[in-house]
Each structure stands twice: as C-alpha cells, then as structure tokens.
Design a protein around this motif. Structure first.
Motif, PDB file in Angstrom:
ATOM      1  N   GLY A  43      11.113  -4.992  52.660  1.00 32.46           N
ATOM      2  CA  GLY A  43      11.626  -6.250  52.150  1.00 32.46           C
ATOM      3  C   GLY A  43      13.070  -6.160  51.708  1.00 32.46           C
ATOM      4  N   PHE A  44      13.632  -7.323  51.367  1.00 33.06           N
ATOM      5  CA  PHE A  44      14.964  -7.409  50.792  1.00 33.06           C
ATOM      6  C   PHE A  44      14.821  -7.212  49.277  1.00 33.06           C
ATOM      7  CE2 PHE A  44      17.546 -10.040  54.009  1.00 33.06           C
ATOM      8  CZ  PHE A  44      16.731  -9.681  55.077  1.00 33.06           C
ATOM      9  N   ALA A  45      15.670  -6.390  48.681  1.00 37.36           N
ATOM     10  CA  ALA A  45      15.670  -6.253  47.226  1.00 37.36           C
ATOM     11  C   ALA A  45      16.034  -7.592  46.602  1.00 37.36           C
ATOM     12  CB  ALA A  45      16.655  -5.183  46.788  1.00 37.36           C
ATOM     13  N   ILE A  46      15.429  -7.932  45.475  1.00 35.34           N
ATOM     14  CA  ILE A  46      15.637  -9.228  44.849  1.00 35.34           C
ATOM     15  C   ILE A  46      17.077  -9.400  44.366  1.00 35.34           C
ATOM     16  CG2 ILE A  46      15.034  -8.627  42.465  1.00 35.34           C
ATOM     17  CD1 ILE A  46      13.556 -11.633  44.301  1.00 35.34           C
ATOM     18  N   LEU A  47      17.747  -8.261  44.066  1.00 37.92           N
ATOM     19  CA  LEU A  47      19.160  -8.241  43.695  1.00 37.92           C
ATOM     20  C   LEU A  47      19.858  -7.152  44.489  1.00 37.92           C
ATOM     21  CD1 LEU A  47      19.131  -8.415  39.766  1.00 37.92           C
ATOM     22  CD2 LEU A  47      19.489 -10.299  41.361  1.00 37.92           C
ATOM     23  N   ARG A  48      21.123  -7.356  44.785  1.00 39.09           N
ATOM     24  CA  ARG A  48      21.894  -6.366  45.538  1.00 39.09           C
ATOM     25  C   ARG A  48      21.998  -5.059  44.753  1.00 39.09           C
ATOM     26  NH1 ARG A  48      27.834  -6.836  44.347  1.00 39.09           N
ATOM     27  NH2 ARG A  48      27.918  -7.954  42.376  1.00 39.09           N
ATOM     28  N   ARG A  49      22.340  -4.000  45.449  1.00 38.34           N
ATOM     29  CA  ARG A  49      22.311  -2.648  44.888  1.00 38.34           C
ATOM     30  C   ARG A  49      23.202  -2.495  43.660  1.00 38.34           C
ATOM     31  NH1 ARG A  49      24.139   0.210  50.154  1.00 38.34           N
ATOM     32  NH2 ARG A  49      23.947  -1.862  51.016  1.00 38.34           N
ATOM     33  N   GLN A  50      24.414  -3.080  43.681  1.00 36.85           N
ATOM     34  CA  GLN A  50      25.343  -2.881  42.564  1.00 36.85           C
ATOM     35  C   GLN A  50      24.774  -3.457  41.267  1.00 36.85           C
ATOM     36  OE1 GLN A  50      26.059  -4.344  45.437  1.00 36.85           O
ATOM     37  NE2 GLN A  50      27.575  -3.030  46.437  1.00 36.85           N
ATOM     38  N   ALA A  51      24.142  -4.618  41.353  1.00 33.39           N
ATOM     39  CA  ALA A  51      23.576  -5.249  40.163  1.00 33.39           C
ATOM     40  C   ALA A  51      22.433  -4.413  39.600  1.00 33.39           C
ATOM     41  CB  ALA A  51      23.101  -6.657  40.503  1.00 33.39           C
ATOM     42  N   ARG A  52      21.574  -3.902  40.465  1.00 31.83           N
ATOM     43  CA  ARG A  52      20.442  -3.103  40.006  1.00 31.83           C
ATOM     44  C   ARG A  52      20.903  -1.760  39.468  1.00 31.83           C
ATOM     45  NH1 ARG A  52      18.848  -3.096  45.099  1.00 31.83           N
ATOM     46  NH2 ARG A  52      17.364  -1.394  44.825  1.00 31.83           N
ATOM     47  N   ALA A  53      21.934  -1.170  40.091  1.00 30.36           N
ATOM     48  CA  ALA A  53      22.457   0.113  39.609  1.00 30.36           C
ATOM     49  C   ALA A  53      23.087  -0.053  38.233  1.00 30.36           C
ATOM     50  CB  ALA A  53      23.482   0.665  40.594  1.00 30.36           C
ATOM     51  N   ARG A  54      23.832  -1.142  38.022  1.00 28.93           N
ATOM     52  CA  ARG A  54      24.410  -1.404  36.704  1.00 28.93           C
ATOM     53  C   ARG A  54      23.311  -1.529  35.645  1.00 28.93           C
ATOM     54  NH1 ARG A  54      28.779  -3.584  34.001  1.00 28.93           N
ATOM     55  NH2 ARG A  54      30.046  -3.769  35.894  1.00 28.93           N
ATOM     56  N   ALA A  55      22.278  -2.306  35.964  1.00 26.72           N
ATOM     57  CA  ALA A  55      21.180  -2.478  35.015  1.00 26.72           C
ATOM     58  C   ALA A  55      20.487  -1.155  34.719  1.00 26.72           C
ATOM     59  CB  ALA A  55      20.179  -3.495  35.560  1.00 26.72           C
ATOM     60  N   ALA A  56      20.371  -0.291  35.722  1.00 31.09           N
ATOM     61  CA  ALA A  56      19.740   1.010  35.519  1.00 31.09           C
ATOM     62  C   ALA A  56      20.517   1.850  34.510  1.00 31.09           C
ATOM     63  CB  ALA A  56      19.628   1.759  36.846  1.00 31.09           C
ATOM     64  N   VAL A  57      21.845   1.886  34.666  1.00 34.58           N
ATOM     65  CA  VAL A  57      22.680   2.677  33.751  1.00 34.58           C
ATOM     66  C   VAL A  57      22.685   2.053  32.361  1.00 34.58           C
ATOM     67  CG1 VAL A  57      25.051   3.404  33.279  1.00 34.58           C
ATOM     68  CG2 VAL A  57      24.097   3.683  35.566  1.00 34.58           C
ATOM     69  N   GLU A  58      22.761   0.743  32.290  1.00 32.55           N
ATOM     70  CA  GLU A  58      22.755   0.080  30.983  1.00 32.55           C
ATOM     71  C   GLU A  58      21.403   0.175  30.295  1.00 32.55           C
ATOM     72  OE1 GLU A  58      26.245  -3.277  31.711  1.00 32.55           O
ATOM     73  OE2 GLU A  58      24.131  -3.849  31.957  1.00 32.55           O
ATOM     74  N   SER A  59      20.354   0.519  31.075  1.00 37.29           N
ATOM     75  CA  SER A  59      19.008   0.667  30.502  1.00 37.29           C
ATOM     76  C   SER A  59      18.649   2.107  30.176  1.00 37.29           C
ATOM     77  CB  SER A  59      17.963   0.099  31.476  1.00 37.29           C
ATOM     78  OG  SER A  59      18.142  -1.285  31.667  1.00 37.29           O
ATOM     79  N   GLY A  60      19.541   3.073  30.474  1.00 41.82           N
ATOM     80  CA  GLY A  60      19.252   4.440  30.070  1.00 41.82           C
ATOM     81  C   GLY A  60      19.490   5.524  31.087  1.00 41.82           C
ATOM     82  N   ALA A  61      19.643   5.185  32.373  1.00 42.77           N
ATOM     83  CA  ALA A  61      19.993   6.204  33.359  1.00 42.77           C
ATOM     84  C   ALA A  61      21.462   6.594  33.172  1.00 42.77           C
ATOM     85  CB  ALA A  61      19.761   5.689  34.771  1.00 42.77           C
TER      86      ALA A  61
ATOM     87  N   ALA B  18      20.045  -9.775  32.375  1.00 42.26           N
ATOM     88  CA  ALA B  18      21.457 -10.181  32.354  1.00 42.26           C
ATOM     89  C   ALA B  18      22.069 -10.068  33.745  1.00 42.26           C
ATOM     90  CB  ALA B  18      22.228  -9.323  31.355  1.00 42.26           C
ATOM     91  N   ALA B  19      21.732  -9.001  34.459  1.00 45.76           N
ATOM     92  CA  ALA B  19      22.243  -8.826  35.822  1.00 45.76           C
ATOM     93  C   ALA B  19      21.739  -9.947  36.727  1.00 45.76           C
ATOM     94  CB  ALA B  19      21.821  -7.466  36.368  1.00 45.76           C
ATOM     95  N   TYR B  20      20.465 -10.303  36.567  1.00 47.69           N
ATOM     96  CA  TYR B  20      19.909 -11.377  37.382  1.00 47.69           C
ATOM     97  C   TYR B  20      20.648 -12.687  37.132  1.00 47.69           C
ATOM     98  CZ  TYR B  20      16.761 -14.627  39.589  1.00 47.69           C
ATOM     99  OH  TYR B  20      16.255 -15.621  40.403  1.00 47.69           O
ATOM    100  N   LEU B  21      20.867 -13.019  35.875  1.00 46.45           N
ATOM    101  CA  LEU B  21      21.544 -14.270  35.545  1.00 46.45           C
ATOM    102  C   LEU B  21      22.970 -14.291  36.099  1.00 46.45           C
ATOM    103  CD1 LEU B  21      20.287 -14.769  31.882  1.00 46.45           C
ATOM    104  CD2 LEU B  21      19.667 -16.132  33.894  1.00 46.45           C
ATOM    105  N   ALA B  22      23.655 -13.152  36.026  1.00 50.81           N
ATOM    106  CA  ALA B  22      25.019 -13.084  36.564  1.00 50.81           C
ATOM    107  C   ALA B  22      25.024 -13.262  38.078  1.00 50.81           C
ATOM    108  CB  ALA B  22      25.658 -11.752  36.179  1.00 50.81           C
ATOM    109  N   GLU B  23      24.064 -12.635  38.762  1.00 45.46           N
ATOM    110  CA  GLU B  23      23.979 -12.763  40.215  1.00 45.46           C
ATOM    111  C   GLU B  23      23.576 -14.183  40.615  1.00 45.46           C
ATOM    112  OE1 GLU B  23      24.634 -10.108  42.705  1.00 45.46           O
ATOM    113  OE2 GLU B  23      25.733  -9.765  40.845  1.00 45.46           O
ATOM    114  N   GLU B  24      22.687 -14.772  39.858  1.00 47.64           N
ATOM    115  CA  GLU B  24      22.274 -16.146  40.134  1.00 47.64           C
ATOM    116  C   GLU B  24      23.460 -17.102  39.986  1.00 47.64           C
ATOM    117  OE1 GLU B  24      18.358 -18.394  38.713  1.00 47.64           O
ATOM    118  OE2 GLU B  24      19.926 -18.444  37.164  1.00 47.64           O
ATOM    119  N   ALA B  25      24.242 -16.910  38.941  1.00 47.64           N
ATOM    120  CA  ALA B  25      25.412 -17.765  38.718  1.00 47.64           C
ATOM    121  C   ALA B  25      26.434 -17.620  39.845  1.00 47.64           C
ATOM    122  CB  ALA B  25      26.048 -17.434  37.369  1.00 47.64           C
TER     123      ALA B  25
END
Length: 405
Positions: free
Chosen positions: A47-65, A229-236
């Motif tokens: 499938g297609f990821a629900i958000l592009r890679r950069q948005a998910r990678a940012r969220a990963a680092v901001e969440s603890g990675a 937050a990443a989702y909302l930014a990508e949606e906007a």
C-alpha cells in the motif's frame, strides 16, 4: 551507551509504537540510542503510506527515535522475509546496533529462535513442498511444515504478524552472522490488524480506517502527539491522507497495458498467479475487484497487493544487497551516531542526493527507482498542486535540534 535498532513503518505512529521505544530504553538504559530503518512512501503489505516518508521520519524522531534511515523500496514492499532482510541489512551496516528490538505477540525470544532455526534447517524445504502440494496457502503450509519439525504449539506462533516478522529478523541475523542480539517486547493492545483499540492501544490499520471513513478527530487522538501534528501539517499542505485508491485509474491502466510475460516477472512465473492476475486485470474495473477476483485460498491478499503495487512502480526484482544508507531524520544524538558511522558503517551514507552521484551504478539505479516511485506516490496527494515531480532530488534529511525525548 547501548544502541537499539528498530525496523518500522509508523503508518501512522501510535501509543503502541511509543511503548516499544519506552520499554526498550527501560531494559537497555535511559541513555540507550535508537536507530530505525523505516519504509519510505510504500509499505510492506502493498500500500501507499498514509503520510510521506519525511513527515513520518520527523514524527519518529520527535517521538523518541534518534536516527531514521530509509529501508529501500525493493525491500520495503517485499515479503516478510525480504522486508526483514532489508531492514536487518540496514541496521547491521551501521556498525552501531547492539540490539534489534521489536514487538512480539508471544514475547518469548527462545521460541522465536527455535522457529528461525527450524526454517533454516535442511529438513524444512521438503516439508514445505509436501505441505504446499495440498493446495493450501504459503503461510498455512509453512506452519504445517514447522509443526512437523518442532510442535504444533510452537508453529502456531507464526500466525502472529509481529512474531512472523520477528522470526524473519532472526533468520536474517543468522544468515549474516550478525553480532546484533534480539530484544522481544511483548505486544500489548489491539492486534496488528485489529479494528479497535484494546487496552488503550490501537492498531495502525484501525487508525487508517478511521481516516478513510472521515473520523479524523478520533484518528488523530490515537496517534502520538508528533505524528498527529505531522498529519495536520501534511493535510494543510494538500499531502494527506494518501491512499492507494486515489491512483486507481493509473494503476489499472498500468495493469491493462502489461503483457503476460511482464506479469510473470512479478512472481518469477513459478506458481501461475501471474496468469490469474493478467486475466483479471483485463476485466476488473476497480482495484478491489482485481484483488478479490484474483484471490484464492492459496494466494494471500497482501501478496496480491504487493504484486499490483510492484507492477505500478515498475519494480520486478529485488537487488542482491542494500547499496547505501540514506538518512531521513536525526536529532542531536542521531548526528553523533552519524559522526561515528564515518568509521563504523560498512556502506556509504547518503545525506543528500548529490552523494549518490559519487557511488556505483547499482546505487544510482536504486536512487533513480526511488525518485520515480516518489513521483508516482505524489500523484495520490489530495491536492495535485502539491504533487510536483522530482521531490527526491531536492530533499535533505530532517534535522531536529532537541534530543527528542
């Protein structure tokens, strides 16, 4: 300082993923670093990821990675075995990872090790062949074969999606003779494909189904804060949510323009599935119809979705080895890890597109494939004005100043 590796999709990230990060650090020490190998714009079940890679990678680092590296496309959309091989190869090549941490339904590392050893034994191939001759699906045949080598109870562990991946991780480590040890964290909450939260923890598939059905606020409440937050930014920006069906006509056009010989390349022409998919694609008028009409007891839905996706992307094989390590995101600790990788990494580290031009042909070929796939992914954005091509050639890693936890 110990370093843990994780193989992730975060599609999207939720509290269960955050728990794995927290529990890993509880066991290894709060100062443990975490390096992730993350799928790009497309995911393992086709499938297609629900958000592009950069948005998910940012969220990963901001969440603890601390550091997120890309799991290259050919491995990201492969079978569980190929997915595991690619992810383990990325983490092993850093030269930094001490432990591979993962969620597990059984939570028993010894059982997972036994299963991996059985699957790699010389007795397994003939047992599998005998089971497949009965016309059952590959997962059922594999379980039956392993039950004969170990026990029905141990073989049943393979039914757990996370345990199945965990066994493939262990197999990959054994094949590579890697010194990385495994850390199984018992999965809590909803099952991998659960349709509702359980014990306060949801599944990513449930969150995606909420987004598809218009229950946006409920879906956001189940994501980690940075992912929401990443989702909302990508949606906007007109880039979310991304769903495969948005590109349905393009995918169907690709399938209908392919010859039977091209379909054969998708499954090696071994089991006749390509002939079935070829016939169905000439008649079906929706992706769902293609998948439903091609599906049989023997061929899983996920396998069919991967074949369709690989056809759309023009991806007919998987290279023998991962040719480089591409950085997607890092925090301050992650940048320290990158500095250490100058002496520990066994593969070139790519931080900007220009780096690829200094590498060999296989690396350049893979990057061009990734760039083309990113352009096709962008066509699924809700707002086509955000879907300009060539994005991968302009991207730099997401660098977060804070430590991330």
């Amino acid at each position: 300082m110990k370093t843990a590796g994780m193989i992730i999709e975060y599609n999207p990230m939720h509290s269960g993923h955050a728990y794995l990060l927290e529990e890993t650090r509880r066991r290894l020490g709060e100062d443990a670093a975490v390096v992730c190998a993350m799928s790009g714009d497309f995911v393992q079940r086709g499938g297609f990821a629900i958000l592009r890679r950069q948005a998910r990678a940012r969220a990963a680092v901001e969440s603890g990675a601390d550091l997120v590296l890309e799991l290259p496309l050919p491995w990201a959309v492969s079978s569980a075995e190929g997915f595991a091989q690619g992810g383990v190869s990325v983490l092993h090549a850093t030269g930094l990872v001490d432990y591979l941490a993962f969620g597990s339904e059984c939570g028993c590392g010894g059982t997972l090790d036994n299963l991996a050893a059985a699957l790699l034994s010389g007795d397994f191939p003939p047992a599998l062949k005998a089971a497949l001759s009965k016309g059952v699906s590959f997962p059922a045949a594999r379980e039956a074969a392993v039950a004969g080598l170990l026990s029905p109870a141990e073989a049943a562990v393979l039914r757990g999606p996370n345990d199945n991946l965990a066994v493939e991780y262990r197999k990959a480590l054994l094949r590579m003779n890697s010194p990385i040890r495994t850390l199984a964290v018992r999965r809590e909450g909803a099952p991998h494909d659960g349709e509702a939260p359980s014990g306060g923890r949801p599944s990513a598939s449930h969150i995606r189904s909420l987004l598809r059905s218009g229950e946006r606020e409920k879906a956001l409440s189940l994501m980690t804060g940075p992912m929401a937050a990443a989702y909302l930014a990508e949606e906007a920006a007109g880039r979310a949510p991304v769903v495969m069906e948005t590109c349905q006509r393009g995918i169907l056009a690709r399938l209908r323009s392919m010859e039977e010989a091209e379909f054969a390349l998708l499954d090696g022409g071994r089991e006749g599935l390509h002939r079935r998919l070829y016939r169905v694609s000439r008649e079906a008028a929706s992706l769902e119809a293609v998948l439903q009409e091609a599906k049989t007891k023997r061929f899983t839905h996920a396998r069919l979705r991967r074949m369709v996706l690989r056809a759309y992307l023009g991806l007919t094989d998987t290279p023998g080895e991962v040719p480089y390590l591409r950085v997607l995101a890092a925090n301050a600790r992650g940048r320290e890890l990158l500095a250490r990788m100058r002496t520990t990494a066994s593969l070139p580290v790519v931080t900007k597109p220009a780096d690829v031009r200094r590498l060999g042909g296989s690396a350049q070929e893979l990057f061009r494939l990734e760039a083309r796939a990113a352009d096709l992914y962008a066509l699924a954005y809700p707002d086509l004005r955000a879907a300009a091509g060539g994005s991968l050639w302009r991207e730099s890693p997401v660098m977060i100043q804070a430590a991330g936890r």
